[in-house]
Write an enzyme that holds these catalytic residues in place. Sequence first.
Site, PDB file in Angstrom:
ATOM      1  N   SER A 178       0.791  -1.230   0.000  1.00 49.65           N
ATOM      2  CA  SER A 178       0.000   0.000   0.000  1.00 49.65           C
ATOM      3  C   SER A 178       0.825   1.283   0.000  1.00 49.65           C
ATOM      4  O   SER A 178       0.323   2.327  -0.385  1.00 49.65           O
ATOM      5  CB  SER A 178      -0.988   0.019   1.165  1.00 49.65           C
ATOM      6  OG  SER A 178      -0.333   0.287   2.374  1.00 49.65           O
ATOM      7  N   LYS A 228       0.479   4.387   6.713  1.00 51.71           N
ATOM      8  CA  LYS A 228      -0.308   5.197   5.779  1.00 51.71           C
ATOM      9  C   LYS A 228       0.190   6.635   5.803  1.00 51.71           C
ATOM     10  O   LYS A 228       0.988   7.018   6.639  1.00 51.71           O
ATOM     11  CB  LYS A 228      -1.797   5.182   6.161  1.00 51.71           C
ATOM     12  CG  LYS A 228      -2.424   3.811   6.209  1.00 51.71           C
ATOM     13  CD  LYS A 228      -2.465   3.142   4.861  1.00 51.71           C
ATOM     14  CE  LYS A 228      -2.985   1.714   4.987  1.00 51.71           C
ATOM     15  NZ  LYS A 228      -2.826   0.960   3.761  1.00 51.71           N
TER      16      LYS A 228
END
Length: 185
Positions: free
Chosen positions: A50, A92
């Site tokens: 990610s 993230k």
Amino acid sequence: MPTRMERRQERLRRRRREACAWIVEIAVVFVLAMLVRTFVFSLTTVQGPSMRETLHSGQIVAVDKLYFAIHDFSRGQIVICRYPDSDEFYVKRIVGLPGETIEIRSGQTYIDGQALAEDYVLYPPEEDFGPVRIAADEVFVMGDNRANSYDSRQEGTLPRSMIVGRVMAVCFPFDEARWIEDEPA
């Protein structure tokens, strides 16, 4: 003059005191290390695609857990977070800040209607999203690999309590070690 037996007993007492002192010192170091790891600083392994190309699976990153106790969130910061109902940690990037409205159209992220410059996104999202208003004391996080990231688009905005800390550096592999700079807002 002490007898041979008394000298032997004294040596034995001294060894026991030294052993006890060593045990206490090791216990204190262990407790301090656990406190530092829990509240100040830790290492975390990146897992999954990610954050590609910024970070990749298998890298070990240093995390400053006190940073957000002193500083406010800024767009572009890479953080370690948890999602509600999950014990796992995720790496993230903070994209949306408290009070903002975030939307994704045709692969472009918009904050309050303005296109966001994100040079670090090489794989844009394939689906539109939003608009979503971010509540006070919450943030919106996404992976840099927007086409393959489980993030706030699925989980929703995250309260401050779900942000574990700020990623400071890549520590391993050694040939990839570097400081992580926040992207400008």
